[in-house]
Design an enzyme around this catalytic site. Structure first.
Site, PDB file in Angstrom:
ATOM      1  N   GLY A  10      13.998  -2.511   9.881  1.00 53.96           N
ATOM      2  CA  GLY A  10      14.246  -3.376   8.734  1.00 53.96           C
ATOM      3  C   GLY A  10      15.692  -3.832   8.690  1.00 53.96           C
ATOM      4  O   GLY A  10      16.258  -4.067   7.622  1.00 53.96           O
ATOM      5  N   GLY A  11      16.283  -3.983   9.877  1.00 58.52           N
ATOM      6  CA  GLY A  11      17.717  -4.250   9.980  1.00 58.52           C
ATOM      7  C   GLY A  11      18.167  -5.619   9.509  1.00 58.52           C
ATOM      8  O   GLY A  11      19.363  -5.834   9.330  1.00 58.52           O
ATOM      9  N   GLY A  13      17.096  -6.870   6.626  1.00 56.02           N
ATOM     10  CA  GLY A  13      16.888  -6.889   5.185  1.00 56.02           C
ATOM     11  C   GLY A  13      18.165  -6.682   4.398  1.00 56.02           C
ATOM     12  O   GLY A  13      19.264  -6.550   4.947  1.00 56.02           O
ATOM     13  N   TYR A  14      18.016  -6.621   3.088  1.00 59.09           N
ATOM     14  CA  TYR A  14      19.153  -6.574   2.165  1.00 59.09           C
ATOM     15  C   TYR A  14      20.040  -5.358   2.413  1.00 59.09           C
ATOM     16  O   TYR A  14      21.265  -5.473   2.520  1.00 59.09           O
ATOM     17  CB  TYR A  14      18.622  -6.565   0.730  1.00 59.09           C
ATOM     18  CG  TYR A  14      19.684  -6.624  -0.333  1.00 59.09           C
ATOM     19  CD1 TYR A  14      20.459  -7.774  -0.497  1.00 59.09           C
ATOM     20  CD2 TYR A  14      19.906  -5.557  -1.191  1.00 59.09           C
ATOM     21  CE1 TYR A  14      21.430  -7.842  -1.481  1.00 59.09           C
ATOM     22  CE2 TYR A  14      20.867  -5.615  -2.182  1.00 59.09           C
ATOM     23  CZ  TYR A  14      21.630  -6.763  -2.320  1.00 59.09           C
ATOM     24  OH  TYR A  14      22.600  -6.816  -3.285  1.00 59.09           O
ATOM     25  N   LYS A 138       6.423   6.266  -2.422  1.00 56.62           N
ATOM     26  CA  LYS A 138       7.504   6.981  -1.736  1.00 56.62           C
ATOM     27  C   LYS A 138       7.180   8.464  -1.597  1.00 56.62           C
ATOM     28  O   LYS A 138       7.531   9.095  -0.589  1.00 56.62           O
ATOM     29  CB  LYS A 138       8.827   6.766  -2.476  1.00 56.62           C
ATOM     30  CG  LYS A 138       9.389   5.362  -2.309  1.00 56.62           C
ATOM     31  CD  LYS A 138      10.701   5.165  -3.053  1.00 56.62           C
ATOM     32  CE  LYS A 138      11.247   3.766  -2.818  1.00 56.62           C
ATOM     33  NZ  LYS A 138      12.526   3.531  -3.517  1.00 56.62           N
ATOM     34  N   HIS A 270      11.004  -0.113 -14.743  1.00 57.02           N
ATOM     35  CA  HIS A 270      12.153   0.550 -14.123  1.00 57.02           C
ATOM     36  C   HIS A 270      13.393   0.459 -15.014  1.00 57.02           C
ATOM     37  O   HIS A 270      14.139   1.438 -15.152  1.00 57.02           O
ATOM     38  CB  HIS A 270      12.436  -0.073 -12.757  1.00 57.02           C
ATOM     39  CG  HIS A 270      11.391   0.235 -11.734  1.00 57.02           C
ATOM     40  ND1 HIS A 270      11.468  -0.192 -10.424  1.00 57.02           N
ATOM     41  CD2 HIS A 270      10.228   0.942 -11.814  1.00 57.02           C
ATOM     42  CE1 HIS A 270      10.408   0.240  -9.756  1.00 57.02           C
ATOM     43  NE2 HIS A 270       9.654   0.922 -10.583  1.00 57.02           N
TER      44      HIS A 270
END
Length: 336
Positions: A10-11, A13-14, A138, A270
């Site tokens: 996922g390099g 990504g944010y 998660k 959240h």
């Protein structure tokens, strides 16, 4: 001690792009998963090529191809996954179960850091619907990691500054309010805000540290433990302008999710836990965890007044008219 070889999944990504840069900056041989699913996304391709130019190695692999994942994992000692868990972007947390299977088969990984980088899901068993889906998924990944006896570190990095700080906590926007600001309750509940590059810096420091093995690392820079009201006061001091403040009760805030799309409902849930219940600060870190700023006092983390300076215009409280070069210079000045 020889630096571990790191694979970032996922390099582009944010958080992932920052993780790649931090890994390279700290001298780790750094590998970045390049997925064939990138298709015609030329910006992601160019980002990958920029990593390669800085010394990273691109490794082909796909969640749809188990063998390719195993081969990618075999090239390294450490795997860091940063795929998105945000419903406002792409929510792919359970994809990591395939990565767990690849790590298990490869059998050579000394540390796996799954994509967490937010609230500690183990403390969110009573989370509200529909926001609890993030924490439930998660925990499913954690269960798979631990049942496979994979050495791991979980990173709880609390609030990404970019999403929570410039808006002064206003849901659904990323830039500062100009006239009015909504306070959640009395605005005095403490949260934790962390610069995204600091998250990556602290994370990379954990991977060769025996103190963080099979533990949760909480990124809680002490000067960044702030209430929403304190953030507003920092902004007012920087701009020299007072904002009109009004308050919304927890009940009215939760009622506001009715009829909204799923991603916004998750966000409301959240925010409720963060700003009304203080879920980021209402507990002490026990023996199962470590605090990053304590472990690594040498990190000069960015304070939130510094973070907010980028958003200040000398003539008004709107976003400044900065050139791209100005923004890059500003970022470099706080990364060096």
């Amino acid at each position: 001690m020889e630096k571990s070889k790191v694979l970032v999944v996922g390099g582009t990504g944010y958080i992932g792009r920052r993780m790649v840069k931090a890994s390279l900056a700290q001298g780790h041989p750094t590998f970045v998963l390049q997925s064939p699913e990138i298709g015609l996304d030329i910006e992601k391709l160019q980002m990958l090529l920029s990593f390669k130019a800085k010394g990273a190695t691109l490794v082909e692999g796909s969640f749809a191809d188990h063998k390719s994942l195993v081969e990618a994992v075999k090239k390294v000692n450490v795997v860091i996954c940063t795929i998105s868990g945000s419903h406002s972007r792409s929510h792919n947390i359970l994809f990591q179960l395939k990565l767990v299977e690849a790590i298990k088969e490869a059998g050579n990984i000394k540390r796996f850091l799954p994509s967490e980088f937010g609230m500690d899901p183990s403390r969110m068993a009573d989370a509200l619907e529909p926001g609890r889906v993030t924490f439930d998924e998660k925990m499913i990944v954690r269960k798979a990691i631990e049942e496979a006896n994979i050495p791991h570190t979980y990173v709880s990095s609390n609030c990404f500054a970019g999403y929570f700080v410039p808006s002064l906590g206003q849901l659904g926007v990323l830039t500062p309010p100009k006239e009015k600001v909504c306070l959640y309750g009395d605005g005095n509940v403490k949260a934790v805000f962390v610069d995204e590059y600091d998250i990556a810096t602290y994370t990379i420091k954990t991977i060769d540290d025996p103190r963080t093995l099979n533990k949760t690392v909480y990124i809680r820079p002490p000067e960044n433990i702030l209430s929403q009201r304190q953030l507003v006061e920092i902004w007012e001091k920087l701009t020299g302008k007072k904002l009109d403040k009004f308050s919304i009760s927890k009940e009215d805030f939760l009622a506001s999710m009715e009829g909204k799309d799923f991603a916004l409902q998750v966000g409301v849930a959240h925010f409720c836990h963060i700003y009304y219940e203080g879920c980021l600060t209402n507990f002490e870190i026990g023996e199962e965890g470590e605090e990053a700023a304590t472990l690594y006092p040498e990190v000069n983390y960015k304070r939130m007044d510094e973070y907010l300076k980028l958003y200040v215009c000398k003539k008004c409280t709107c976003l400044p008219s900065l050139s791209y070069d100005d923004v890059i210079k500003f970022k470099i000045s706080f990364q060096s």
